[in-house]
Structures are given as C-alpha cells and as structure tokens.
Design a protein around this motif. Sequence first.
Motif: not given
Length: 808
Positions: A323-346
């Motif tokens: 409900k309360h979105l912040t800059l760090q919230f979006f940064q964490l989601h982008c880092l999660s996508l990047l980490a999974k793709r770089v390591n070929n996870l899910k």
Amino acid sequence: MSTRSESRDHSPDASPEKRASKKRKVLSCYACRSRKMKCDRIYPVCGRCQKTGRADQCTYDPRLLEELPVNSDGHAEGAQSYAPPEHGSGPVSSDLLTWKLRMQERRIESMEKKLASLNGANDSYLDFPSSRFDDFEPEEPHLREEMMFRGKGFKTQFHGSTSALSSLATFGELQAFTREAIISHGNFGRIREDFIVFRNRRKAILKERRLKMHGSDDEIYALVPDKSVVDREAALYFRTWETSYRILHEPTFWKQYHAFWERRTNEEASASFAAVLIYVVAVTKCLEPKEDNVFVGDSSADREAALDLIESGDAWLLRQNRKHLTLQFFQLHCLSLLAKRVNNLKCKQDWVACGDVMRLAISSGLHRNPKPLAIGRVSEYDREMRRRLWLTIVELEAQSSLDCGIQSSVCGLYYDVQPPSNIPDEAFSPETHQIPASRPVEHFTSASFQNMAARSLPLRLHLLQLLNNPTTDMHYTDVLHYDGQLTSLLSSSPGWTDPRAALPLALLELQLRQYLLIIHRPYARLAAKNQRYSYSFTACIDVAAAMLASYESLISKGILAVNHFRSDILRVAATLAQVVYYNCPSTTAQEPAPTMPTPASDTTKPPQAHTPELKIPHLPTNNFLAATLCTTAINLLEKARQLFEHKITRLGTGYMEYWLVCAALGMMPATDQPATSISSIMNVAPDDFRSRGKKALDRVTSHCYRVLSMQKDPENSFASSLRTTITVASPVTPMSNAGGHAGAPPMAYGWDESMPTLLPGASGMAGALAEGKGLVGGAFDGLEDMQVDLSGWAFPDFWAFDIPNGGF
C-alpha cells in the motif's frame, strides 16, 4: 411616374445575379442531346454511346456529379426526383460516395479496354508498356507460425514466434537427430533413475528450506556476508549493471552503506537496506571467472549460494506492505528480477514476475510525466529516479517478452515520461532543487545507456508486437524496411571510449541485432530456392558474427554478466544451424540408427505424428557464395558452442540447451572434404550417421565428467552413485576427433585445448581417464534448466527434445 420594370430595377434587392436566369441542368449526355436521341443516362457511358462506339464522346453535365443519386443499377433518375443538397448540410451521404466510386470504376474500366485495344494493334517485341513491369509483384512465401505449445490440461507452456525455443521446435531434423543419437549410443536407463532420485531429493530439500523461511528481519540480517565480501561485490555491481540498468543511486547507496555498518539508522531502514545488500551480492556472485569453482551436484556452489540469498530476499519482500510504495520498494523488486535472471533461476516465471512489477509501476504512474500532474509533490531527485526505474522495468519486461515470444505490456500503452538525463550520479542528490542540463550523448555517464536505448525503444516495441501477432501479414519488402531502420540505429551508436562503456555498448548492439536475426531467419532458410533472399542469408551470418564477437570481447575482459543474463547464444546457434542445413544439398543417411526401444523408453507413449527423414547435408558446389557462407556459419557455430560452455561451466545450468547446440553442430556438413560436383557427392557414401551422433554426445558427456570431477564434496552419495552408474552404462571409448562436425581438429580428452578455460580444475579429467573411470554423461539435473514445463517428460524424450509438428 415610373413603370413596373423601373420599380423592379430600383428595388433594394435587385441585382444582376438575381435577374440572371438559371441555366437548366442537362440530364442526358451531350452526345445524345446534340443528336436529339433518347439517352438512358447511365454514367459514365450511356448505352447508346456504348453501342455506337462513341464512348469517348459521352460526357455529362459536371453539376450532376455532386447532386444526382443513382439507382442500384446505376441509372440516373429524373431531375424532378431529387433536389440539390442544402448549403452546410454536413458530410456527403454514403450513397453518394458509393455512386461516385462506381462511376470512377466504370470509367477506369472503359479506359483500360481502350488502352488494351490500342496496345494489341501496335504490340511488338521491343515495345512493351511500362505498366506491365510496374504492376509486377513477386510471390511471397507462406511462412508458418513458429511457436511451441507443450503439456496437457492446464499444465501447459507457450512460447511465441520470437522465442529461441520456438525456432528449435520447428527444426524437426534436429529433433530427429537428437532422438536417434540417444537411442543409438545412450544407455540412460539407470542414469534416468538416478536423476529422478536426485531431483526428488533436491526438491524435498528446497521445500524444507522454504518452510523454515519466515522472511523476518533477523533472517535478512543473518544472511548479509562480511563487510569485506560486500565491499568487493558492491563495487563489482556498480562497475557492471549500474552502467546500463539503473536501479540504485550510487552516492546515496554508499552513504546508506556506511551508515548500515555503523548501525546509525533505525531498524526498519536497516532491514530494507540489508535486503538490498543481499540482492546485490546475489547478482554478482557468478559474474567473475573463478579459479576454484566447485559444484554441488549439477549446480555451481556460487550459484547455489546466490539462490539461497534470492529465496530469502523474496520471502522477506513478500511480507512487505504494497500500500505504501517507496523508492526502495521498486529498487528491491528490480534487483530481484535482475538477480534471478543473471543466475538463471525460475526462468519459466520470469515473464510473469516482470509483468507484476510492470503493473506496479503503471499503477504508481511511473509511465507518466509527474511534472504537470503532481506539481510540488514529486521532488527533482524522485523525478529522475522514477525515469530511470521506469526504463529499467521496461527493458527487463521487453526482453523477457521477446525471449518468451509474447507481446509486451508496454505495447499500446501511452506513456509520456521523458528519458533520464545524461548526467552522472554525482550531479544530483535528494537535496537537489534543479537537475543539471543533460550532457551530449557523446559524453558517457552511468545514464547514457538508458538515454540511447530510449531512442530505439518505440521501434523495438513495434517489432515485438508485430512479430508475435499470428495475423501479421509481413512481406519481404517490410523486412528490408525494418532492416534499414535497425541498421541505421546501429550505425548511430556512439563510440564511447570510457572503459566502463564496454557492457553498455554491447547491450545496445545486441538488443537491436537480435531483431535482425529474427526477421531475416525465415527468409535466409529459403535462399537456396530463391535468390531473392540471398541478402537475408548474408545478413544472418553477418549479424551472428557481430553478436558472437561482442560476447568474445566481453569474456576476454572478464565480463560474464551478458553471457549469463541473455539467451543470444542459443538464438544465434539455432539460426546458424537452420540456415546452413536448409541451404545445403543433402542425402539420406545410409545407416540410420536403430529404433528399438531402450529400457528407459516410455512404451505407453503414442507414436509421433511426423518424423522428418534424417538427411546428411553437404556444402553447395554450384554456388561459391553459399558455400563460403555455410563454411563461415559452421565456424561461428563452434564459437557459439564454446561460449555456451563457458556459461554452463560457471553457473551449472543450461545443460539441455548445450546438448542441442552440440547436436546442431554434429549435423553440419564436413568442411574439409571439397567436392567438385553434385554428382560426385551423390555417389560418395555419406558420413557415418552413428559417428556424428557419438561426436555430439561425447561433447556433453565429457563436460559432465568435468562437473563430477569438481564436486565440492566428492564423496557425497549422489556423485558416487552416478559415477558407478555411468561407468557401467558408458564404457571407455577413445575420443579422437570429438568435435561437433566432421573435419574438426582432434580433441584431447574430449574438449578443445585451444578454448580458453575458465576453470583449471577441468584438467583433472585426464587423470580420471587414466584411472579407467571413462567418460560419464549426466552430472546435472537438466529437467529444471529450460523455460519449458518438463514435468511428465520421459528422460529419453527430454534428451531427444521431441516436439511433434502435429502439435501446431
């Protein structure tokens, strides 16, 4: 006393125009009227003029063209039955437009008949009208939709036209080759059982581990590595990914970083930043070559450590309030996508995960320019970071859509947010009240990649929507049109000389060249049948060479990020294999592999709908250009195999794709046996099909033994049982010329000594062979590697990559 006429002449309303009598409209054609003949008033040529041969003299009063309606038979009604349209009455009626259109069609038809009669009288060999050539349109080939649809019920998986897997799915000859090679040389019955046991054990461990994860702050704190480790990984992260996909603001990050270790911030902020550090470490865990790389089962130890960090970070992220979105919230989601793709996870869930983040961004208005919409409520710092995050999310989602063959969520979306300013991070901060002016594009900054990528984004999104739409009727002229646009964008790429610009420059080229491969590949396959498509043949080889050169350049500099992150190598290999195979003459294999079932075969599986005939290709002999291109493509395919081997050696995933690349290389024609004519090829016995399949299998089995030899715990039960199984199933065989195609240089111990090796531990294979352990095959759980739902596949079918054409 004035007369009545004088009174009318001096009246206020009197005027010459009003006094002038109105000329009556002529309803009949002028030709019939001058001859005082009855006219049927059919436009454009009346019946009488048509019969008497005076069609060219049949003309009507032009005032009738705007007023007269017609009946369904084209006959103009009498003047008393209609009235002229009133002034300003609005648009012309549809009936009137239809009438005018029919009149023009009849006039054109009449003129064409007259022209044809004149041409017939003066026709000669050297006197051809230019219209005969101007109207010529080459026949367009019928291209079948390329897609892959696997599974049954609701447990299905779909890949569209732009997916590399879809192009492999339509390459039926490769499927037949892999199936016959496994049946001829692979005894995978016991190996299959071992893999099933190992897969179930691994899933049980992961499930137990997830049950213990609560996503609490204490778990996040406990997973943060030592400061010396994080220092190195964070510096590597900013040298690589933050020069392209912008997620973090570097000065702000280091300020929070030092405060984190000094425990100066409150507990909530510390937990959020601890999650950022976990993802940063996970992203960079496998980005550098490692001398002492070891494996845990089929996956590298570093990748396994990264997966633990990502799983824990995602568990913590799911507990956070949306409900309360912040800059760090979006940064964490982008880092999660990047980490999974770089390591070929899910990988199978990547497009869904990107779409989820995209919708979060859209619901927060990141796609709109906040300056006129939220005056005073969005700071200059937040505005710039919103631009960066929006483009990062778009790029991640667009690339995921391309790899899955599905249209992007941005296609058709209205967005007016401006590209990020081309300024370094040091030029602004959260306290900045005015963002500095953007620097020229020739000046490289950490935001230059996004600034340049935004210029080609509309074209890439348009092509993404066009190529993944089955109803698109694209002609070859359209392909050449888009080729010109993409080539123009490539030529306008800035020549940055900054050492940090190596990765951004490679990404800018790759994200454009991949579209060139996609649009040209279907036509390059037809170049042998139609010389019109020779340009596509040449373009595919040229683009593939440029893409592989970019990867080689990055790996030589120790940059493995792009090779782990993207699937270009598989796309290039699939394109090269198909283009060469379909542009080479072929002969049917004289010694096909036996088709008897193996102990591990699924006897309950129904027969395949279509099995392509196995044929052995040969280099063209009557086309020097085609032979040169095919030879070059085979050499490039070997480079692609080596680059892909780098990836699976460092990550420990992607084994099935590697097997497909090796099999495609094994299908290629021999390049060291020149032939003088087609007849000489047809009279010479083709290469032994069994040896080709064995060469491809040896590539995979030799790498599998390398994985087993580098186990973190050599005495673990899985490695020991697998060694015993494979020693029995695969007896020791000499491996002379274990290359992927005939004529390849001799291989020592099953791998190319000239290939730059990431891991010195691979040399331990020589000692293992000397001890009589043999070549082993299968130290990996390939069932989890591909972006395909492989549950329920029998093991031999998995290796055969059997996708029947009837499924389409």
